[in-house]
Every structure is written in structure tokens, then in C-alpha cells.
Design a protein around this motif. Structure first.
Motif, PDB file in Angstrom:
ATOM      1  N   ASN A  87      14.768 -59.697 -69.636  1.00 17.81           N
ATOM      2  CA  ASN A  87      13.606 -60.215 -68.903  1.00 17.81           C
ATOM      3  C   ASN A  87      13.976 -60.712 -67.506  1.00 17.81           C
ATOM      4  N   TRP A  88      15.108 -61.428 -67.376  1.00 16.15           N
ATOM      5  CA  TRP A  88      15.512 -61.944 -66.071  1.00 16.15           C
ATOM      6  C   TRP A  88      15.853 -60.800 -65.122  1.00 16.15           C
ATOM      7  N   THR A  89      16.600 -59.818 -65.616  1.00 20.07           N
ATOM      8  CA  THR A  89      16.988 -58.670 -64.794  1.00 20.07           C
ATOM      9  C   THR A  89      15.775 -57.852 -64.393  1.00 20.07           C
ATOM     10  N   ALA A  90      14.856 -57.642 -65.336  1.00 24.17           N
ATOM     11  CA  ALA A  90      13.641 -56.880 -65.040  1.00 24.17           C
ATOM     12  C   ALA A  90      12.791 -57.601 -64.005  1.00 24.17           C
ATOM     13  N   GLY A  91      12.695 -58.927 -64.133  1.00 22.44           N
ATOM     14  CA  GLY A  91      11.916 -59.693 -63.170  1.00 22.44           C
ATOM     15  C   GLY A  91      12.502 -59.620 -61.776  1.00 22.44           C
ATOM     16  N   LEU A  92      13.819 -59.786 -61.677  1.00 22.03           N
ATOM     17  CA  LEU A  92      14.469 -59.717 -60.373  1.00 22.03           C
ATOM     18  C   LEU A  92      14.355 -58.318 -59.777  1.00 22.03           C
ATOM     19  N   ALA A  93      14.596 -57.299 -60.588  1.00 22.41           N
ATOM     20  CA  ALA A  93      14.492 -55.926 -60.098  1.00 22.41           C
ATOM     21  C   ALA A  93      13.079 -55.614 -59.606  1.00 22.41           C
ATOM     22  N   SER A  94      12.078 -56.095 -60.330  1.00 22.10           N
ATOM     23  CA  SER A  94      10.682 -55.873 -59.930  1.00 22.10           C
ATOM     24  C   SER A  94      10.395 -56.497 -58.575  1.00 22.10           C
ATOM     25  N   LEU A  95      10.838 -57.737 -58.393  1.00 23.07           N
ATOM     26  CA  LEU A  95      10.614 -58.419 -57.117  1.00 23.07           C
ATOM     27  C   LEU A  95      11.317 -57.695 -55.969  1.00 23.07           C
ATOM     28  N   ILE A  96      12.536 -57.247 -56.218  1.00 24.27           N
ATOM     29  CA  ILE A  96      13.296 -56.587 -55.156  1.00 24.27           C
ATOM     30  C   ILE A  96      12.654 -55.261 -54.756  1.00 24.27           C
ATOM     31  N   VAL A  97      12.410 -54.397 -55.732  1.00 28.36           N
ATOM     32  CA  VAL A  97      11.859 -53.077 -55.423  1.00 28.36           C
ATOM     33  C   VAL A  97      10.476 -53.201 -54.786  1.00 28.36           C
ATOM     34  N   TYR A  98       9.636 -54.051 -55.351  1.00 27.05           N
ATOM     35  CA  TYR A  98       8.267 -54.205 -54.861  1.00 27.05           C
ATOM     36  C   TYR A  98       8.249 -54.694 -53.412  1.00 27.05           C
ATOM     37  N   ASN A  99       9.082 -55.686 -53.103  1.00 27.02           N
ATOM     38  CA  ASN A  99       9.045 -56.287 -51.774  1.00 27.02           C
ATOM     39  C   ASN A  99       9.881 -55.539 -50.745  1.00 27.02           C
ATOM     40  N   THR A 100      10.741 -54.629 -51.206  1.00 26.55           N
ATOM     41  CA  THR A 100      11.472 -53.795 -50.261  1.00 26.55           C
ATOM     42  C   THR A 100      10.508 -52.975 -49.410  1.00 26.55           C
ATOM     43  N   GLY A 101       9.455 -52.477 -50.031  1.00 22.95           N
ATOM     44  CA  GLY A 101       8.456 -51.720 -49.285  1.00 22.95           C
ATOM     45  C   GLY A 101       7.811 -52.543 -48.194  1.00 22.95           C
ATOM     46  N   TYR A 102       7.461 -53.775 -48.505  1.00 21.07           N
ATOM     47  CA  TYR A 102       6.837 -54.654 -47.521  1.00 21.07           C
ATOM     48  C   TYR A 102       7.819 -55.013 -46.408  1.00 21.07           C
ATOM     49  N   MET A 103       9.047 -55.366 -46.782  1.00 24.11           N
ATOM     50  CA  MET A 103      10.043 -55.735 -45.780  1.00 24.11           C
ATOM     51  C   MET A 103      10.337 -54.562 -44.850  1.00 24.11           C
ATOM     52  N   GLY A 104      10.453 -53.367 -45.411  1.00 20.03           N
ATOM     53  CA  GLY A 104      10.706 -52.191 -44.593  1.00 20.03           C
ATOM     54  C   GLY A 104       9.606 -51.953 -43.579  1.00 20.03           C
ATOM     55  N   GLU A 105       8.377 -52.111 -43.998  1.00 18.11           N
ATOM     56  CA  GLU A 105       7.247 -51.905 -43.097  1.00 18.11           C
ATOM     57  C   GLU A 105       7.201 -52.972 -42.006  1.00 18.11           C
ATOM     58  N   LEU A 106       7.514 -54.224 -42.364  1.00 22.23           N
ATOM     59  CA  LEU A 106       7.521 -55.297 -41.374  1.00 22.23           C
ATOM     60  C   LEU A 106       8.587 -55.058 -40.304  1.00 22.23           C
ATOM     61  N   ILE A 107       9.776 -54.667 -40.734  1.00 20.29           N
ATOM     62  CA  ILE A 107      10.857 -54.421 -39.783  1.00 20.29           C
ATOM     63  C   ILE A 107      10.554 -53.199 -38.925  1.00 20.29           C
ATOM     64  N   ALA A 108       9.995 -52.157 -39.541  1.00 20.91           N
ATOM     65  CA  ALA A 108       9.649 -50.947 -38.783  1.00 20.91           C
ATOM     66  C   ALA A 108       8.576 -51.248 -37.735  1.00 20.91           C
ATOM     67  N   ALA A 109       7.612 -52.099 -38.092  1.00 17.51           N
ATOM     68  CA  ALA A 109       6.552 -52.455 -37.145  1.00 17.51           C
ATOM     69  C   ALA A 109       7.133 -53.188 -35.935  1.00 17.51           C
ATOM     70  N   ALA A 110       8.066 -54.110 -36.181  1.00 12.59           N
ATOM     71  CA  ALA A 110       8.705 -54.817 -35.071  1.00 12.59           C
ATOM     72  C   ALA A 110       9.577 -53.867 -34.260  1.00 12.59           C
ATOM     73  N   TRP A 111      10.184 -52.909 -34.921  1.00 10.33           N
ATOM     74  CA  TRP A 111      11.021 -51.906 -34.248  1.00 10.33           C
ATOM     75  C   TRP A 111      10.169 -51.067 -33.294  1.00 10.33           C
ATOM     76  N   ARG A 112       8.988 -50.683 -33.736  1.00 12.60           N
ATOM     77  CA  ARG A 112       8.110 -49.870 -32.879  1.00 12.60           C
ATOM     78  C   ARG A 112       7.714 -50.619 -31.609  1.00 12.60           C
ATOM     79  N   ALA A 113       7.653 -51.951 -31.701  1.00 12.25           N
ATOM     80  CA  ALA A 113       7.261 -52.760 -30.544  1.00 12.25           C
ATOM     81  C   ALA A 113       8.432 -53.065 -29.619  1.00 12.25           C
ATOM     82  N   LEU A 114       9.643 -52.670 -30.017  1.00 18.86           N
ATOM     83  CA  LEU A 114      10.831 -52.935 -29.211  1.00 18.86           C
ATOM     84  C   LEU A 114      10.789 -52.081 -27.942  1.00 18.86           C
ATOM     85  N   PRO A 115      11.008 -52.685 -26.788  1.00 20.73           N
ATOM     86  CA  PRO A 115      10.992 -51.904 -25.537  1.00 20.73           C
ATOM     87  C   PRO A 115      11.994 -50.753 -25.578  1.00 20.73           C
ATOM     88  N   ARG A 116      11.577 -49.615 -25.113  1.00 17.07           N
ATOM     89  CA  ARG A 116      12.431 -48.429 -25.131  1.00 17.07           C
ATOM     90  C   ARG A 116      13.703 -48.645 -24.317  1.00 17.07           C
TER      91      ARG A 116
END
Length: 218
Positions: A87-116
Motif C-alpha cells: 500500500n505504501w509503495t503503491a501510494g507513493l508510485a501513484s503520486l509520483i507518476v500522476y504528478n510527473t505529468g503536471y510538473m513536466g507541463e509546468l516546466i515546459a510552459a516556463a521553458w517556452r517563455a524563456l527568451p531565445r
């Protein structure tokens, strides 16, 4: 009413143990999903169309699936394919995989705004590929995205409450146990709410410090 608070106080150790579990699993999930999200952002920004589309599909899937159902799939569904997680491993894995998508999108959005010009200067100084990302792109992007990343960390803390459904002994699970045994729902759950609130305020304060650093660097 006073009886409820007295019972909660008598079982404060159980609540604090649940808070410690919430804090520990949230910290691990935040750090892991942030690191994986940074790697995912590279795929999202890739010029290779198939790589970018695959990464985008993953992000869209995580954004469209309710976290509660995702936990059910990881804990109860994966054993059908021979993958059995505690249960502990499944809970941690769920949080990591689920939020990786959000974190990736947040970082990519800031990257797009970075001056060329910043990236072009990195190329001029001999930085390429992952070295360019690590030394030139990631530092300013991380500072720019800090408020959004902080909000996502707060969301991770709140999502961790769902792990009570798979018997992870986190804060909500501890409050539920006290309530179920003594039937003091108001005192038990309000105590948990206040502890979640204090934890999230601490996170917001940390983000504020990071923003102050970012402002001084501009």
C-alpha cells in the motif's frame, strides 16, 4: 464538544504519526515527480514529433484521470498483470507518476517563455543538449516556475489524503481511525484540516522565499 477535543489530544501521537507519514510521502513524491517532470519537459519540447506527441499524450492522460481512480488502478488493477505493490509503495508510485505529468507541463510552459537569446548565448559558449538544459535552461526556468511548482506540491499534499483508501497510515487515515472508534468527527477531522493547513502554509512560505531569490536575481 470538549470530550471530542480531549480524545483527540489523548491520541495526538497517532495524528502526529499520520502527519509525519503525509510529510514524508509528499516530500518523496514532490522531489521525484519534479525530477522526472524536468526530464519529461525535454520530451515535450523535443523537435522529434513522435517523442513530443508521446509525452503530450502522457500529460493529457494524467490531467484527465481522477487521482482517486488512478490509485485504484495502481493498487487493485496492476496485480492482474502480476505487479503487486504494497500500500505504501503503491501510494507513493501513484503520486509520483500522476504528478510527473503536471510538473513536466509546468516546466515546459516556463521553458517556452524563456527568451531565445538565453539559449543562443548558451550555444555560443559551447553548451549543447543535456548540458545546455541543465546549466542554461533549467535554473531560470525553475525560478520562473517556482510559484506553480509550489502550488503543485500543495496539491500533492492534498492528494495524499486519498491514500487512506488503500490503508496508508497518513493523516486522514489517522483522523478516520480516531473518529471511527470514538465517534468524534468534528474534533478529529478539524484537527486534521488544521494540520494540513499548517503544512500547506509552510510550503507557501518556502515558495515565497524562492520568489524573493528570483526577484533579486532579475
Amino acid at each position: 464538544m470538549s470530550r471530542g477535543w480531549l480524545i483527540v489530544w489523548m491520541h495526538r501521537g497517532e495524528l502526529l504519526a499520520g502527519l509525519a507519514t503525509t510529510l514524508w510521502i509528499s516530500v518523496l513524491a514532490s522531489l521525484a515527480s519534479l525530477a522526472l517532470g524536468a526530464l519529461l519537459s525535454i520530451a515535450l519540447m523535443s523537435r522529434h514529433r513522435m517523442t513530443a506527441r508521446t509525452a503530450r499524450s502522457f500529460v493529457d492522460t494524467m490531467r484527465c484521470v481522477p487521482f482517486l481512480l488512478f490509485v485504484y488502478v495502481v493498487y487493485y488493477g496492476l496485480p492482474s498483470f502480476g505487479i503487486v505493490l504494497g500500500n505504501w509503495t503503491a501510494g507513493l508510485a501513484s503520486l509520483i507518476v500522476y504528478n510527473t505529468g503536471y510538473m513536466g507541463e509546468l516546466i515546459a510552459a516556463a521553458w517556452r517563455a524563456l527568451p531565445r537569446e538565453t539559449i543562443e548565448a548558451g550555444h555560443a559558449f559551447g553548451f549543447h543538449r543535456f548540458t545546455l538544459f541543465r546549466c542554461i535552461i533549467l535554473p531560470p526556468v525553475a525560478l520562473t516556475a517556482a510559484p506553480m511548482i509550489g502550488n503543485q506540491v500543495v496539491q500533492i499534499v492534498k492528494d495524499s489524503a486519498f491514500l487512506t483508501i488503500i490503508a496508508v497510515a497518513e493523516l486522514t487515515h489517522a483522523a478516520t481511525n480516531i473518529q471511527s472508534f470514538y465517534f468524534v468527527p468534528f474534533a478529529a477531522f478539524l484537527s486534521a484540516v488544521l494540520l494540513y493547513w499548517a503544512l500547506c502554509v509552510a510550503i507557501e512560505s518556502g515558495v515565497g522565499l524562492v520568489q524573493a531569490v528570483a526577484e533579486r536575481r532579475r
